[in-house]
Design an enzyme around this catalytic site. Structure first.
Site, PDB file in Angstrom:
ATOM      1  N   SER A 106       0.724  -1.329   0.052  1.00 27.56           N
ATOM      2  CA  SER A 106       0.031   0.006   0.037  1.00 27.56           C
ATOM      3  C   SER A 106       0.832   1.373  -0.051  1.00 27.56           C
ATOM      4  O   SER A 106       0.696   2.266   0.647  1.00 27.56           O
ATOM      5  CB  SER A 106      -1.063  -0.098   1.048  1.00 27.56           C
ATOM      6  OG  SER A 106      -2.093   0.913   0.813  1.00 27.56           O
ATOM      7  N   ASP A 153      -6.870   0.176   3.114  1.00 24.15           N
ATOM      8  CA  ASP A 153      -5.637   0.639   3.325  1.00 24.15           C
ATOM      9  C   ASP A 153      -5.537   1.974   4.030  1.00 24.15           C
ATOM     10  O   ASP A 153      -4.664   2.021   4.873  1.00 24.15           O
ATOM     11  CB  ASP A 153      -4.976   0.800   1.925  1.00 24.15           C
ATOM     12  CG  ASP A 153      -4.926  -0.508   1.195  1.00 24.15           C
ATOM     13  OD1 ASP A 153      -5.100  -1.532   1.650  1.00 24.15           O
ATOM     14  OD2 ASP A 153      -4.905  -0.434  -0.149  1.00 24.15           O
TER      15      ASP A 153
END
Ligand code: GLA
Length: 343
Positions: A106, A153
């Site tokens: 991420s 995320d």
């Protein structure tokens, strides 16, 4: 005025492709991430230097136009924060990071968290609500970057606590810290070597399949679906739903395994999550399979693909007597995104 903000990457312990299906996940922030240094500029312009890439961008504060790649994040965040009433000033921003892009850890959320906290710091509104900020970062990723990702995320990097995993219920947006007591076991990531890009991979196709499954079942989200429902759907939709249902159950079992200190069970849950992502959700690749087999051969009690899939990193859980192999990196929960300095 000068600010420095840091956005961490994240590892999702378990609960994959559940976020946009109102399900459950258990991610944690890691030490690696993206740092943004910012200072107030003298005019109505925002300039951004991506130092690792040797690239720059410059756009008007009022009404930035869409752009490709990393530029979309800065432009989108400036526009969306202003839309949310934040008095973002003209600014000069420098972005640097130690999180490989496309590694499935991420880098996108790390970038948007660091950029947004730097912009909020420059605007003097650093107490902005973190969940609302996660919504804004998510909107930027969806509408400006073109990746129809969920909020896993952004919530992981903005709302987790140091040393803990974050249990997220995406139906209620309920958040709960879960201590990650590993009793000498270690978690390690390994890059499969196949780059991962949500905007370009089959990620959006999977998301569309879940929407279609909901339409066919007459439910708002897959949280309302059952295994019997999955059995009625044509292939591959039934398998997609089955993955989401079994993965939600595995998240709850993982929390129980951690509470009980049963790390061997956690390892088995990682293995079954991987099998489900490979066979039912079909987001694995030959490179990912090789990386998972490599960790298992080195003694991992469980290993699985993490993140959106179609490449990126894998995660292994190693008992105290097994060492993660060369190339793997031991990860542990670190602090969430923060404005680390203001002067
Ligand atoms: C990517 C997306 C997340 C989530 C995961 C899969 O990381 O950004 O929103 O959907 O894939 O769990």
């Amino acid at each position: 005025m000068q600010v420095r903000a840091h956005g961490p990457g994240r590892v999702n312990l378990i609960g994959e492709h559940t976020d946009y299906n109102a399900g459950l996940a258990l991610p944690f922030a890691i030490a690696r991430g993206v740092t943004v240094d910012g200072e107030i500029g003298d005019d109505e312009l925002v300039t951004v230097e991506a130092r690792d890439l040797g690239e720059r961008d410059s756009f008007p504060l009022a009404g930035p136009q869409p752009a490709e790649g990393w530029r979309a994040f800065a432009r989108g965040l400036v526009a969306e924060l202003r839309e949310a009433g934040v008095a973002v000033p003209g600014a000069r921003l420098v972005v640097e990071g130690d999180l490989p892009r496309g590694s499935g850890l991420s880098s996108s959320a790390a970038l948007s968290a660091a950029l947004s906290l730097a912009l909020l710091g420059l605007a003097g509104t650093e107490d902005f609500d973190r969940v609302e900020l996660a919504h804004i970062c998510s909107r930027v990723e969806n509408e400006w970057v073109g990746a129809h990702t969920g909020m896993l995320d952004q919530l992981a990097v903005l709302c987790s606590s140091d040393g803990r995993a974050l249990l997220i219920d995406f139906d209620s947006l309920g958040l709960r810290d879960v201590p990650l007591n590993l009793h000498g076991w270690r978690l390690a990531t390994l890059d499969s070597g196949a780059p991962h890009d949500n905007a370009a991979s089959g990620y959006n196709d999977r998301r569309a399949e879940c929407v279609l499954a909901c339409e066919l079942l007459g439910v708002m989200t897959l949280r309302e679906a059952s295994a019997a429902d999955a059995g009625q759907l044509p292939d591959p939709l039934g398998r997609r739903v089955l993955h989401v249902l079994t993965e939600n159950a595995r998240v709850n079992e993982a929390v129980e395994a951690l509470d009980a200190g049963d790390l061997a069970l956690l390892g088995r849950l990682l293995d079954s999550s991987h099998a489900s992502l490979r066979d039912d959700y079909e987001v694995s690749t030959p490179e990912v399979e090789r990386a998972v087999a490599f960790l298992k051969d080195a003694g991992a009690a469980g290993a699985r693909i993490i993140g959106g899939g179609f490449g990126g990193s894998v995660l292994g859980l190693f008992p105290p007597d097994a060492d993660p192999p060369e190339g793997a990196e031991v990860v542990s929960p670190g602090p969430p995104a923060a404005l680390v300095a203001t002067s």
